[in-house]
Write an enzyme that holds these catalytic residues in place. Structure first.
Site, PDB file in Angstrom:
ATOM      1  N   CYS A 296       0.715  -1.181  -0.111  1.00 28.32           N
ATOM      2  CA  CYS A 296       0.118   0.071   0.073  1.00 28.32           C
ATOM      3  C   CYS A 296       0.774   1.108  -0.029  1.00 28.32           C
ATOM      4  O   CYS A 296       2.167   1.041   0.172  1.00 28.32           O
ATOM      5  CB  CYS A 296      -0.697  -0.004   1.052  1.00 28.32           C
ATOM      6  SG  CYS A 296      -1.703  -1.469   1.560  1.00 28.32           S
TER       7      CYS A 296
ATOM      8  N   GLU B  92      -1.906  -8.708 -18.170  1.00 30.12           N
ATOM      9  CA  GLU B  92      -2.444  -7.690 -16.839  1.00 30.12           C
ATOM     10  C   GLU B  92      -3.078  -6.630 -17.410  1.00 30.12           C
ATOM     11  O   GLU B  92      -3.535  -5.994 -16.269  1.00 30.12           O
ATOM     12  CB  GLU B  92      -1.115  -7.402 -16.380  1.00 30.12           C
ATOM     13  CG  GLU B  92       0.103  -6.764 -16.789  1.00 30.12           C
ATOM     14  CD  GLU B  92       1.147  -6.382 -16.117  1.00 30.12           C
ATOM     15  OE1 GLU B  92       2.371  -6.336 -16.841  1.00 30.12           O
ATOM     16  OE2 GLU B  92       1.062  -6.596 -14.901  1.00 30.12           O
TER      17      GLU B  92
ATOM     18  N   HIS C  24       3.062 -29.571 -29.273  1.00 26.74           N
ATOM     19  CA  HIS C  24       2.940 -30.566 -28.118  1.00 26.74           C
ATOM     20  C   HIS C  24       1.584 -30.038 -27.089  1.00 26.74           C
ATOM     21  O   HIS C  24       1.369 -30.471 -26.104  1.00 26.74           O
ATOM     22  CB  HIS C  24       4.098 -30.506 -27.272  1.00 26.74           C
ATOM     23  CG  HIS C  24       5.444 -31.047 -27.899  1.00 26.74           C
ATOM     24  ND1 HIS C  24       5.551 -32.246 -28.283  1.00 26.74           N
ATOM     25  CD2 HIS C  24       6.635 -30.370 -28.518  1.00 26.74           C
ATOM     26  CE1 HIS C  24       6.720 -32.228 -28.883  1.00 26.74           C
ATOM     27  NE2 HIS C  24       7.251 -31.160 -29.109  1.00 26.74           N
TER      28      HIS C  24
HETATM   29  O1  M6R Z   1       9.608  -4.745  -8.588  1.00 28.33           O
HETATM   30  P1  M6R Z   1       9.812  -6.005  -9.135  1.00 28.33           P
HETATM   31  O2  M6R Z   1      10.241  -5.950 -10.476  1.00 28.33           O
HETATM   32  O3  M6R Z   1      10.408  -6.742  -8.169  1.00 28.33           O
HETATM   33  O4  M6R Z   1       8.440  -6.646  -9.534  1.00 28.33           O
HETATM   34  C1  M6R Z   1       8.184  -7.954  -9.854  1.00 28.33           C
HETATM   35  C2  M6R Z   1       6.672  -8.169 -10.314  1.00 28.33           C
HETATM   36  O5  M6R Z   1       5.772  -8.032  -9.513  1.00 28.33           O
HETATM   37  C3  M6R Z   1       6.704  -7.002 -11.609  1.00 28.33           C
HETATM   38  O6  M6R Z   1       7.336  -7.426 -12.621  1.00 28.33           O
HETATM   39  C4  M6R Z   1       5.085  -7.475 -12.229  1.00 28.33           C
HETATM   40  O7  M6R Z   1       4.977  -8.869 -12.670  1.00 28.33           O
HETATM   41  C5  M6R Z   1       4.734  -6.460 -13.137  1.00 28.33           C
HETATM   42  N1  M6R Z   1       3.507  -5.931 -13.084  1.00 28.33           N
HETATM   43  C6  M6R Z   1       4.771  -6.938 -14.506  1.00 28.33           C
HETATM   44  O8  M6R Z   1       4.348  -5.823 -15.665  1.00 28.33           O
END
Ligand code: M6R
Length: 612
Positions: free
Chosen positions: A2, A492, A508
């Site tokens: 948050c 997403e 496959h």
């Molecule tokens: O801040 P981070 O790179 O560690 O975050 C990892 C994932 O939460 C982040 O890449 C997430 O998958 C994104 N929303 C993808 O676009």
């Protein structure tokens, strides 16, 4: 996961906190709230929905010079007005905003219920605020001591800000696991989960460390460790500029960030390639060069898009440096008793540097004696402070929840690391080194060309496929992780189901999905497996599938059979993800926009996942 914002000083903190919450909405956006002092009481306004919904609730005349606010991403209890923060204790003495999770909240709640406490929300946070109140009343101690004592009973991760109705001059803060930073102004202090809310007012920042509590007033600040040692704070000078966190004329942050990629690659590579002497200058690498000499393998831990960047790094490091690489989802790694050797190098990829699973994976690797190497985008983040060494990606603040420029910056750092290891292990010829570094130093031009020349065509194709229910992304070699990233982006932000596959795996299983409604996006730019991927393209067309092909300029094979062709500039194989990712980002972006989705703040997601 948050966002927390706070202000204490002479000004009206309410608009400052509201504006700050808007900047932190990327961290969570299902409800928000503020708390301020008025006539010896704690006033709370909170609302399900966006910060703009909260703003509409607050009268323009409201005034508070000690204010804290919160924007929420639900963990315990669904998004609702009552589950929104701040939470107030049963006797209305203490209020709290909290980022993180209290894992043992159930047992603490049970104890408090036995002592007569009643709860209004379903949150773990309401349990914590009541625990603090109970401790304060029971032990007759100051607020800071009550916070400290209460936290000794808590298992979990948190950053918190706490206010008391009896004290209109101080805020108490504490941190373990989740980030919290204090902005130091003239006769005023700010607090936030990252510095963006107070960048406009001050560039002096103090990052709280884990297991620290702080008490701040407008002109005083004291930090204590949990074992009550006084700590003298280190003031950091922020280098981030305000324009970097604004939309700058783009409709959304995501589009701005896609278009910033040529610049972010230049910034990330700056000063790191010494052409004349063929040296890769990475401080993190140089400081750990002996470990790189000894290492028998590298383990990469990450989540989401950063995990995909790790997969790209695996292909590049193994390809160029011939050093084995394993890529692990951080969340799986930490819970499956992985075998970690002393000479292992564990590299974490993380844009935010705050991802809880990645942090825990690193901690486990540390316990087992591995060298921790961080590739982060956020200076001062938890991961950048936890690792032994590291390399920052200088992509600038990424605010759109879908990661774009951070990914390509991570890929460019991976190429640098691969080149550095390849040189160290004498696995690369001078010619190959020159070819790759020359290509890398001019890759931003090709990225710019791709953005400028593909945009309109991609928009047209996206319009055509905006109502698809599924999509398949295929690639081979380095284009396989790119296919995964394309599919993740589409899922997403547009909520269309998409799968990324190594192209040869299609037969496959996934080939059963192909029909005249199914779009397949095939990435076919690389010479080294072109004939194979051409066969995959034919297999799709033989089943009447719709084929969108990303090909190199001048392609005349796959282009002939594809329904739509997107031509991108040719580049060195190891650099191809830097180009090929761009059309896929734009494709998802336009599909999501045509579907009316909130591209910057997709449903159910948050930018940094600071809970397990
Ligand atoms: O801040 P981070 O790179 O560690 O975050 C990892 C994932 O939460 C982040 O890449 C997430 O998958 C994104 N929303 C993808 O676009």
């Amino acid at each position: 996961m948050c966002g927390i914002v706070g202000y204490i000083g002479e000004k009206n903190g309410i608009p400052i906190v509201i504006e700050g919450l808007k900047r932190l909405e990327y961290r969570g956006y299902d409800s928000s709230g503020i708390c301020y002092h008025k006539s010896g009481t704690l006033r709370i306004k909170k609302k399900k929905g966006k910060v703009s919904d909260l703003e509409a609730l607050i009268s323009k005349n409201s005034f508070g010079n000690i204010v804290m606010g919160h924007t929420r991403w639900a963990t315990h209890g669904k998004p609702s007005d009552k589950n929104a923060h701040p939470h107030i204790s049963m006797n209305k003495k203490i209020s709290i905003v909290h980022n993180g999770i209290i894992e043992n909240y159930d047992s603490i709640k049970e104890g408090l219920i036995q002592r007569g406490y009643k709860f209004k929300s379903e949150t773990d946070t309401e349990v914590l605020v009541n625990l603090i109140e109970y401790v304060q009343i029971d032990l007759k101690v100051s607020l800071i001591e009550a916070v400290q004592q209460a936290l000794t009973q808590v298992i979990g991760a948190y950053s918190i800000a706490v206010m008391s109705s009896n004290d209109s001059s101080n805020l108490v803060l504490a941190k373990k696991g989740s980030p919290l930073v204090i902005g130091v102004g003239q006769e005023e202090h700010y607090i936030a989960s990252d510095p963006s809310p107070f960048l406009k007012y001050t560039k002096k920042a103090i990052y709280l460390d884990d297991d620290e509590v702080a008490e701040i007033s407008k002109n005083k600040l004291s930090i204590l460790t949990f074992d009550k040692k006084i700590k003298s704070p280190t003031i950091n000078k922020l280098t981030m500029e305000l324009e970097e966190i604004e939309k700058g004329g783009f409709e959304t942050f995501m589009l701005k960030e896609i278009y910033e990629q040529p610049k972010s690659i230049v910034d990330t590579l700056r000063g790191r390639i010494i052409k004349k002497s063929q040296i890769i200058k990475l401080r993190g690498f140089n400081e750990s060069v002996d470990t790189f000499k000894r290492a028998k393998r590298i383990v990469i831990v990450a989540c989401g898009t950063s995990w995909i960047a790790g997969l790209v790094a695996e292909y590049i490091i193994e390809g160029l440096a011939k050093l084995p690489v394993e890529v692990e989802y951080a969340s799986e790694f930490r819970y499956r008793n992985p075998i970690i050797y002393k000479n292992d190098i564990v590299i974490a990829f993380s844009q935010s540097g705050e991802t809880a699973d990645t942090i825990s994976a690193l901690k486990l690797a540390k316990e087992n004696g591995a060298l921790l190497y961080g590739i982060c985008n956020v200076v001062g983040s938890s991961i950048s402070r936890l690792v032994n060494v590291g390399t920052f990606t200088h992509a600038g603040p990424e605010i759109g929840v879908a990661s774009t420029k951070a990914f390509t910056a991570q890929v460019s750092v991976s190429i640098l690391i691969a080149l550095a290891i390849a040189k160290l292990r004498k696995q690369i010829s001078k010619n190959d080194f020159k070819e790759i570094t020359d290509a890398l130093l001019s890759i931003h031009e090709k990225m710019q060309y791709t953005l400028s020349n593909c945009n309109n065509k991609i928009k047209q194709i996206a319009r055509k496929y905006k109502n698809s229910r599924n999509a398949l992304y295929l690639g081979r070699g380095l284009s396989f992780p790119v296919a995964l990233e394309g599919a993740l982006k589409l899922k997403e932000i547009s909520y269309i189901h998409a799968e990324g596959y190594p192209a040869a795996e299609m037969k496959h299983g996934p080939i059963a999905l192909i029909d005249e409604n199914m779009p397949t996006i095939i990435i076919a730019t690389n010479k080294r497996n072109y004939e194979k991927i051409f066969s995959n393209a034919q297999e799709i067309k033989a089943r009447n599938g719709k084929l969108i092909a990303i090909v190199s300029q001048g392609d005349n094979q796959i282009s002939k059979i594809a329904d739509h062709v997107i031509e991108v500039p040719k580049t060195n194989y190891y650099l191809s993800p830097l180009i090929n990712t761009i059309p896929l980002q734009l494709f998802s972006y336009y599909i999501a926009s045509f579907r009316g989705c909130n591209v910057d703040q997709p449903r159910n997601l948050a930018k940094s996942v600071t809970v397990e």
